[in-house]
Design an enzyme around this catalytic site. Structure first.
Site, PDB file in Angstrom:
ATOM      1  N   LYS A 198       0.854  -1.195   0.000  1.00 32.20           N
ATOM      2  CA  LYS A 198       0.000   0.000   0.000  1.00 32.20           C
ATOM      3  C   LYS A 198       0.878   1.229   0.000  1.00 32.20           C
ATOM      4  O   LYS A 198       1.807   1.335   0.822  1.00 32.20           O
ATOM      5  CB  LYS A 198      -0.884  -0.011   1.268  1.00 32.20           C
ATOM      6  CG  LYS A 198      -1.832   1.174   1.344  1.00 32.20           C
ATOM      7  CD  LYS A 198      -3.067   0.947   0.496  1.00 32.20           C
ATOM      8  CE  LYS A 198      -3.862   2.217   0.244  1.00 32.20           C
ATOM      9  NZ  LYS A 198      -3.388   2.980  -0.950  1.00 32.20           N
ATOM     10  N   THR A 205      -4.546  13.582   5.221  1.00 33.67           N
ATOM     11  CA  THR A 205      -3.132  13.707   5.617  1.00 33.67           C
ATOM     12  C   THR A 205      -2.935  14.996   6.413  1.00 33.67           C
ATOM     13  O   THR A 205      -2.322  14.990   7.494  1.00 33.67           O
ATOM     14  CB  THR A 205      -2.204  13.667   4.390  1.00 33.67           C
ATOM     15  OG1 THR A 205      -2.555  12.539   3.587  1.00 33.67           O
ATOM     16  CG2 THR A 205      -0.754  13.550   4.814  1.00 33.67           C
ATOM     17  N   ASN A 247      -1.967  18.965  -1.689  1.00 34.90           N
ATOM     18  CA  ASN A 247      -2.970  18.271  -0.883  1.00 34.90           C
ATOM     19  C   ASN A 247      -2.667  18.350   0.617  1.00 34.90           C
ATOM     20  O   ASN A 247      -3.523  18.739   1.411  1.00 34.90           O
ATOM     21  CB  ASN A 247      -3.055  16.803  -1.346  1.00 34.90           C
ATOM     22  CG  ASN A 247      -3.976  15.996  -0.460  1.00 34.90           C
ATOM     23  OD1 ASN A 247      -3.536  15.389   0.505  1.00 34.90           O
ATOM     24  ND2 ASN A 247      -5.263  16.007  -0.763  1.00 34.90           N
ATOM     25  N   LYS A 250       5.333   1.766  -3.082  1.00 39.01           N
ATOM     26  CA  LYS A 250       5.320   3.126  -3.643  1.00 39.01           C
ATOM     27  C   LYS A 250       5.586   3.020  -5.134  1.00 39.01           C
ATOM     28  O   LYS A 250       6.268   2.087  -5.570  1.00 39.01           O
ATOM     29  CB  LYS A 250       6.416   3.977  -2.998  1.00 39.01           C
ATOM     30  CG  LYS A 250       6.202   5.460  -3.135  1.00 39.01           C
ATOM     31  CD  LYS A 250       5.290   5.957  -2.031  1.00 39.01           C
ATOM     32  CE  LYS A 250       4.859   7.391  -2.214  1.00 39.01           C
ATOM     33  NZ  LYS A 250       4.157   7.881  -1.015  1.00 39.01           N
ATOM     34  N   GLY A 262      -2.636   8.338  -4.341  1.00 38.22           N
ATOM     35  CA  GLY A 262      -1.952   9.537  -4.803  1.00 38.22           C
ATOM     36  C   GLY A 262      -0.704   9.851  -3.991  1.00 38.22           C
ATOM     37  O   GLY A 262      -0.476   9.304  -2.917  1.00 38.22           O
ATOM     38  N   ASP A 263       0.111  10.705  -4.539  1.00 39.09           N
ATOM     39  CA  ASP A 263       1.236  11.354  -3.837  1.00 39.09           C
ATOM     40  C   ASP A 263       1.462  12.632  -4.639  1.00 39.09           C
ATOM     41  O   ASP A 263       0.534  13.118  -5.304  1.00 39.09           O
ATOM     42  CB  ASP A 263       2.472  10.436  -3.799  1.00 39.09           C
ATOM     43  CG  ASP A 263       3.561  10.948  -2.844  1.00 39.09           C
ATOM     44  OD1 ASP A 263       3.474  10.685  -1.629  1.00 39.09           O
ATOM     45  OD2 ASP A 263       4.506  11.639  -3.305  1.00 39.09           O
TER      46      ASP A 263
HETATM   47  P1  NDP Z   1       0.936  17.725  -4.160  1.00 38.11           P
HETATM   48  O1  NDP Z   1       1.445  17.386  -5.505  1.00 38.11           O
HETATM   49  O2  NDP Z   1      -0.511  17.885  -3.946  1.00 38.11           O
HETATM   50  O3  NDP Z   1       1.647  19.066  -3.641  1.00 38.11           O
HETATM   51  C1  NDP Z   1       3.025  19.168  -3.555  1.00 38.11           C
HETATM   52  C2  NDP Z   1       3.375  20.593  -3.200  1.00 38.11           C
HETATM   53  O4  NDP Z   1       4.767  20.684  -2.920  1.00 38.11           O
HETATM   54  C3  NDP Z   1       3.102  21.567  -4.339  1.00 38.11           C
HETATM   55  O5  NDP Z   1       2.756  22.801  -3.778  1.00 38.11           O
HETATM   56  C4  NDP Z   1       4.444  21.613  -5.049  1.00 38.11           C
HETATM   57  O6  NDP Z   1       4.663  22.812  -5.763  1.00 38.11           O
HETATM   58  C5  NDP Z   1       5.390  21.559  -3.859  1.00 38.11           C
HETATM   59  N1  NDP Z   1       6.690  21.007  -4.236  1.00 38.11           N
HETATM   60  C6  NDP Z   1       6.935  19.876  -4.931  1.00 38.11           C
HETATM   61  N2  NDP Z   1       8.260  19.714  -5.101  1.00 38.11           N
HETATM   62  C7  NDP Z   1       8.845  20.761  -4.507  1.00 38.11           C
HETATM   63  C8  NDP Z   1      10.201  21.165  -4.369  1.00 38.11           C
HETATM   64  N3  NDP Z   1      11.208  20.436  -4.878  1.00 38.11           N
HETATM   65  N4  NDP Z   1      10.452  22.318  -3.680  1.00 38.11           N
HETATM   66  C9  NDP Z   1       9.433  23.058  -3.169  1.00 38.11           C
HETATM   67  N5  NDP Z   1       8.137  22.733  -3.288  1.00 38.11           N
HETATM   68  C10 NDP Z   1       7.853  21.591  -3.948  1.00 38.11           C
HETATM   69  O7  NDP Z   1       1.536  16.605  -3.186  1.00 38.11           O
HETATM   70  P2  NDP Z   1       1.096  16.218  -1.709  1.00 38.11           P
HETATM   71  O8  NDP Z   1       0.616  17.393  -0.964  1.00 38.11           O
HETATM   72  O9  NDP Z   1       0.252  15.020  -1.817  1.00 38.11           O
HETATM   73  O10 NDP Z   1       2.495  15.718  -1.101  1.00 38.11           O
HETATM   74  C11 NDP Z   1       3.375  16.578  -0.385  1.00 38.11           C
HETATM   75  C12 NDP Z   1       4.306  15.749   0.483  1.00 38.11           C
HETATM   76  O11 NDP Z   1       3.523  14.957   1.400  1.00 38.11           O
HETATM   77  C13 NDP Z   1       5.170  14.730  -0.261  1.00 38.11           C
HETATM   78  O12 NDP Z   1       6.381  14.565   0.454  1.00 38.11           O
HETATM   79  C14 NDP Z   1       4.361  13.438  -0.156  1.00 38.11           C
HETATM   80  O13 NDP Z   1       5.166  12.296  -0.294  1.00 38.11           O
HETATM   81  C15 NDP Z   1       3.841  13.585   1.266  1.00 38.11           C
HETATM   82  N6  NDP Z   1       2.656  12.808   1.634  1.00 38.11           N
HETATM   83  C16 NDP Z   1       1.501  12.864   0.901  1.00 38.11           C
HETATM   84  C17 NDP Z   1       0.395  12.162   1.313  1.00 38.11           C
HETATM   85  C18 NDP Z   1      -0.908  12.243   0.601  1.00 38.11           C
HETATM   86  O14 NDP Z   1      -1.877  11.638   1.077  1.00 38.11           O
HETATM   87  N7  NDP Z   1      -1.037  12.979  -0.504  1.00 38.11           N
HETATM   88  C19 NDP Z   1       0.425  11.313   2.505  1.00 38.11           C
HETATM   89  C20 NDP Z   1       1.651  11.393   3.256  1.00 38.11           C
HETATM   90  C21 NDP Z   1       2.721  12.108   2.804  1.00 38.11           C
HETATM   91  P3  NDP Z   1       4.096  23.036  -7.268  1.00 38.11           P
HETATM   92  O15 NDP Z   1       2.681  23.486  -7.049  1.00 38.11           O
HETATM   93  O16 NDP Z   1       4.974  24.061  -7.836  1.00 38.11           O
HETATM   94  O17 NDP Z   1       4.154  21.698  -7.949  1.00 38.11           O
HETATM   95  O1  2IT Z   2       3.111   8.932   1.570  1.00 36.45           O
HETATM   96  C1  2IT Z   2       1.953   8.508   1.774  1.00 36.45           C
HETATM   97  O2  2IT Z   2       1.643   7.982   2.842  1.00 36.45           O
HETATM   98  C2  2IT Z   2       0.956   8.682   0.717  1.00 36.45           C
HETATM   99  N1  2IT Z   2       1.269   9.270  -0.318  1.00 36.45           N
HETATM  100  C3  2IT Z   2      -0.422   8.109   0.878  1.00 36.45           C
HETATM  101  C4  2IT Z   2      -0.443   6.665   0.450  1.00 36.45           C
HETATM  102  C5  2IT Z   2      -1.791   6.007   0.408  1.00 36.45           C
HETATM  103  O3  2IT Z   2      -1.814   4.817   0.050  1.00 36.45           O
HETATM  104  O4  2IT Z   2      -2.812   6.618   0.733  1.00 36.45           O
END
Ligand code: NDP
Ligand code: 2IT
Length: 448
Positions: A90, A209, A240, A126, A165-166
């Protein structure tokens, strides 16, 4: 040489040019040292650590697709099925141009411990691609997603491996991926999470999250004699995780004053307006410069510079919610000097190891991502349960379960740290508590 050191050396030698993977493994194995040393001969004989750091399966494939002008492009597709000891693999999919196998391996490794901490039966996985959805038309994104799934479908399934998603993969991408899976397999099952509400998605998964991060922070602060109400927070990212972290900050009486994107960041002294942010980033898929244009006192800063990034805005709480290695030692020094009391990772591994050590040695409460951002995957687990039972819970039901999972994670991590005389070291607590369940399952299942 100790068993832990031997395995660390081996990981670096056998996985060249994968610095994020080395970093993630090193952090976990350093925490596990005391646990391993108690039973070193048995762990070494069973090669438990070698098995823990080696993915069960890695799938790499070609993803050809046609753009709106008729030009063919080829991207790399990945899925790493890291550890299936406690449940089906997952974990999310990341679509961003800097995606490499090493990045996906680091994320899959972290996911294994995170999923264990949720208490739900999910293994670690992943995937992703170096495809960038940014600037592409909906049709181009659909063409890419369909091509990606045309290979991936044979490796996944509701009881085998369940992606989500991620970064770069949201509701639109999950929809296209799900549609293609169903079309090829002719099976309607919960093979992806983060689905739309009209086709099997769970209420509160979108918010989970960010909301979960704040439920964790609320409990951590409460148990350390602080209150979230009235606090100022700096947040990075505007995707997100960041968006719903900011929404929950406001709901709990705190004020987020920054957000960021790849090319720069915003300081809004009036507090980030989440509705405007959602319009700009999610609906129009535009830059934060458009947010600033609509807010009288907000300022856009180009680029990201160590020690001068959004972390330099004075705050009580810092929530890195964008990407790995985005908060450096120079930033940690500024945060501490400005009186920041807590840092909680919404992103995966956003804080560099020396910055983490600096926070811990200066009395800052530090919550590692594998504990504090586990609410997203936990709610994905709840989506899987609803899909299996063919039921849909209300927002309030899912949100209450999410909150209870996050509070439990905090106490599990806190108790584990105390048990080993490491009170307040939540990095240690998360790594050890996450490991124990996975290791017990691996040992019970024999050499596989
Ligand atoms: P999104 O794609 O929704 O948003 C990512 C954000 O981070 C955007 O604002 C993006 O900017 C910015 N970003 C991406 N790369 C960089 C960089 N190199 N430097 C600065 N800003 C950056 O992703 P999520 O919100 O889903 O994910 C964010 C983090 O949270 C990641 O590390 C992900 O692995 C982690 N995560 C996500 C989960 C989920 O459920 N979605 C769960 C747990 C962890 P721009 O708009 O310019 O692309
Ligand atoms: O990093 C993470 O935990 C996620 N991007 C969410 C993974 C998931 O299966 O909901």
């Amino acid at each position: 040489m100790s068993y832990v050191d031997e395995v660390l050396q081996d990981v670096i030698a056998r996985n060249p040019a994968q610095p994020e993977f080395h970093q993630a493994v090193e952090e976990v194995l350093e925490s596990l040292r005391v646990v391993i040393e108690k039973n070193e001969a048995a762990y070494r004989r069973d090669a438990l650590l070698e098995r823990l750091v080696t993915p069960e399966r890695i799938i790499i494939f070609r993803v050809p697709w046609v753009d709106d002008k008729g030009q063919v492009h080829v991207n790399n597709g990945y899925r790493v099925q890291f550890n299936g000891a406690i449940g089906p693999y997952k974990g999310g999919l990341r679509f961003q141009p800097d995606v490499t196998l090493g990045a996906i391996k680091f994320l899959g490794f972290e996911q294994t411990f995170k999923n264990s901490l949720t208490g739900l039966p999910m293994g670690g996985g992943k995937g992703g691609s170096d495809f960038d959805p940014k600037g592409k038309s909906d049709r181009e994104v659909m063409a890419f997603c369909q091509s990606y799934m045309t290979e991936l479908y044979r490796h996944i399934g509701a009881d085998t491996d369940v992606p989500a998603g991620d970064k770069g993969v949201g509701a639109r991408e999950v929809g296209y991926l799900f549609g293609q899976y169903k079309r090829i397999r002719n099976v309607y099952e919960g093979v992806l999470t983060g689905k739309g509400l009209s086709y099997g998605g769970s209420l509160a998964r979108t918010e989970a999250t960010g909301f979960g991060l704040l439920y964790f922070v609320e409990e951590m602060l409460k148990c350390n004699g602080h209150d979230l109400a009235g606090k100022t927070a700096v947040v990075s990212g505007s995707g997100n995780v960041a968006t719903y972290a900011m929404k929950k900050l406001w709901e709990l009486g705190a004020k987020p004053v920054t957000c960021g994107e790849r090319t720069g960041w915003v300081y809004d002294p009036d507090g980030i307006d989440v509705d405007t942010l959602i319009q700009v980033k999610q609906v129009r898929r535009a830059s934060l410069t458009e947010y600033v244009a609509q807010r009288p006192n907000a300022v856009y800063h180009e680029g990201h510079e160590k020690g001068k990034d959004l972390w330099s805005i004075p705050c009580d709480i810092a929530l890195p919610c964008a990407t790995e290695n985005e908060l450096f030692l120079e930033d940690a020094q500024v945060l501490v000097a400005n009186g920041c009391i807590a840092v909680a990772e919404g992103a995966n591994m956003p804080t560099t190891p020396d910055a983490t050590a600096y926070f811990q040695s200066h009395g800052v409460l530090f919550a590692p991502g594998k504990a504090s951002n586990a609410g997203g995957v936990a709610t994905s687990g709840l989506e899987m349960t609803q899909n299996s039972e063919r039921v849909s819970w209300t927002f309030e039901e899912v949100d209450a379960k999410l909150k209870s999972i996050m509070v439990n994670i905090f106490h599990n991590v806190d108790d584990t740290a105390r048990e080993y005389g490491m009170e307040g070291n939540y990095v240690f607590g998360a790594n050890v508590a996450g490991f124990k369940k996975v290791a017990a399952a691996m040992q019970a299942q024999g050499i596989v």
